[in-house]
Design a protein around this motif. Structure first.
Motif, short mmCIF file in Angstrom:
data_model
loop_
_atom_site.label_atom_id
_atom_site.label_comp_id
_atom_site.label_asym_id
_atom_site.label_seq_id
_atom_site.Cartn_x
_atom_site.Cartn_y
_atom_site.Cartn_z
N GLU A 3 43.31 85.36 53.79
CA GLU A 3 43.29 83.99 53.79
C GLU A 3 41.80 83.98 52.68
OE1 GLU A 3 42.92 80.37 54.48
OE2 GLU A 3 44.51 81.44 54.93
N GLU A 4 40.37 84.58 52.25
CA GLU A 4 39.72 84.43 51.66
C GLU A 4 40.48 85.27 50.48
OE1 GLU A 4 35.66 86.55 50.88
OE2 GLU A 4 36.65 87.69 52.60
N ALA A 5 41.21 85.63 49.81
CA ALA A 5 41.74 85.52 48.43
C ALA A 5 42.10 84.92 47.95
CB ALA A 5 42.46 86.57 48.57
N ARG A 6 43.53 83.89 49.16
CA ARG A 6 44.28 82.92 48.41
C ARG A 6 42.75 81.78 48.75
NH1 ARG A 6 47.45 84.64 52.61
NH2 ARG A 6 46.62 83.42 54.01
N ASN A 7 41.66 82.12 49.32
CA ASN A 7 40.63 80.40 48.37
C ASN A 7 40.28 80.95 47.99
OD1 ASN A 7 41.08 79.36 51.21
ND2 ASN A 7 39.88 80.40 52.69
N ARG A 8 40.22 81.78 47.15
CA ARG A 8 39.50 81.54 46.15
C ARG A 8 40.41 82.24 45.16
NH1 ARG A 8 37.20 87.77 47.63
NH2 ARG A 8 35.27 87.45 48.56
N LEU A 9 41.55 81.56 45.00
CA LEU A 9 42.05 81.53 43.60
C LEU A 9 42.48 80.11 43.61
CD1 LEU A 9 44.87 84.31 44.43
CD2 LEU A 9 44.23 84.19 42.35
N THR A 11 40.20 78.28 45.41
CA THR A 11 39.22 77.18 43.81
C THR A 11 39.09 77.84 42.48
OG1 THR A 11 38.29 77.61 45.68
CG2 THR A 11 36.93 77.50 43.99
N VAL A 12 39.92 78.69 41.63
CA VAL A 12 39.25 79.15 40.39
C VAL A 12 40.65 78.34 39.96
CG1 VAL A 12 40.74 80.80 38.93
CG2 VAL A 12 38.93 81.93 40.79
N GLY A 13 41.41 77.78 40.76
CA GLY A 13 42.67 76.77 39.90
C GLY A 13 42.31 75.23 40.23
N LEU A 14 41.25 75.07 41.27
CA LEU A 14 40.62 73.91 41.33
C LEU A 14 39.98 73.97 39.61
CD1 LEU A 14 40.57 73.31 45.00
CD2 LEU A 14 42.02 72.03 43.16
N LEU A 15 38.92 74.69 40.13
CA LEU A 15 38.77 74.40 38.18
C LEU A 15 38.52 74.76 37.38
CD1 LEU A 15 35.52 76.76 40.01
CD2 LEU A 15 35.14 74.87 39.39
#
Length: 339
Positions: A3-9, A11-15
């Motif tokens: 889940e943490e890796a998905r959240n990072r991805l 966030t990167v996608g939104l940025l």
């Protein structure tokens, strides 16, 4: 992937998405507005008016700033002016001179170009030219920008309301009944914001002291159209849809509305956008309601109404497809009235 890796991805996608939107915003606004150049600004003339036609033909041979538009008679030419087909009408007078009748409320900058170009041409031809402004802008809005900024406020309110409801209750309502409730809530919101905008430009700021009911009705229609477009796109695409809504309604919609500059001043790829995007239709309708013949409201009303219908249909279908799929995941959560 945890889940943490998905959240990072995510966030990167939104940025990256915000970077793309900001870059598009800069490119659209600077590209469209950094060097406005008038081309083919329409001026009416009666067919058979040889003196006026000769002057317009001479101007056309020298520059593409002015485009003659022929009418069968003087009444038709006047109708073209008051329905915003042209920015001015040139006609010969019985005394041997010319008269130029403008409608600066349509776009002061366009009217200024018409007056400047034709005054110079008449002076060179040694023809006296009398200029009259049949539909002037209000003295409290000398550059004619209030309709555009008011339209932007209405559109902003519409898609923000849709976004707030989507963030709080899910972008796709869980079933047609809840979609109907959301549509009803946004319709009520649109009526209120339409009235508030009319009050601000009327009694509060004293920009216009007439047609406030028409302004309020126009505002309500514009708010609801923006809200329905945003709701439909967000209903099908979720959070990604919010970025697409901003791209359509703000990044492209505002410079393409012809509000800051007349469409004839914009790059070719933006010139016709005001006839179908929500900010452009809202700006055109506000100008028509406040300044012009109500016959000029036809397409703007139709276009906004079509966006309302298409948006509502899009939200309803999204609720039947995506909303029902999401329903089991939210079975234990209390439902909001607009969810």
């Amino acid at each position: 992937m945890d889940e943490e890796a998905r959240n990072r991805l995510r966030t990167v996608g939104l940025l990256l998405g915000t970077l793309a939107l900001a870059t598009a915003f800069i490119a659209a606004y600077v590209g469209a507005l950094h060097q406005p150049t008038p081309r083919d600004v329409p001026v009416g003339v009666v067919r058979g008016d040889q003196k006026a036609q000769a002057l317009l033909d001479a101007v056309r041979n020298q520059t593409d700033k002015i485009k003659p538009v022929e009418y069968d008679d003087a009444d038709a030419a006047d109708d073209g002016l008051t329905t915003r087909e042209v920015y001015g009408v040139l006609a010969a007078t019985a005394e041997g001179g010319l008269t130029l009748t403008t409608a600066s409320a349509a776009a002061p900058a366009a009217a200024d170009v018409v007056v400047q170009v034709l005054s110079t041409a008449a002076r060179q031809a040694e023809l006296p030219l009398r200029v009259t402004d049949e539909v002037p802008v209000a003295g409290t809005d000398p550059r004619g920008l209030v309709p555009f900024y008011l339209a932007v406020g209405y559109v902003l309110g519409g898609y923000l309301a849709s976004t707030v409801l989507g963030l709080g209750n899910g972008t796709a309502p869980r079933g047609p009944r809840r979609a109907g409730l959301r549509i009803a809530a946004l319709a009520a919101y649109s009526l209120v914001l339409g009235a508030l905008g009319a009050v601000v430009v009327g009694p509060v700021l004293d920009v216009w002291d007439h047609d406030l009911v028409g302004v309020a009705a126009t505002g309500a229609l514009a708010v609801f159209a923006a809200a329905m477009v945003a709701s439909a796109v967000q209903g099908w695409l979720g959070l990604l849809g919010t970025g697409l809504v901003i791209l359509l309604l703000v990044v492209l919609g505002n410079p393409g509305s012809g509000g800051i500059y007349a469409p004839e001043f914009l790059p070719t790829w933006l010139r016709g956008m005001h006839r179908w995007n929500v900010p452009g239709l809202a700006t055109d309708l506000l100008k028509s309601v406040v300044y012009f013949d109500r016959r000029s409201t036809g397409w703007a009303v139709t276009g906004l109404a079509l966006w309302c219908v298409l948006g509502a249909a899009g939200l309803l279908t999204a609720s039947m497809v995506r909303g029902r799929r999401a329903a089991p995941r939210h079975a234990g959560r209390p439902a909001s009235p607009t969810d």
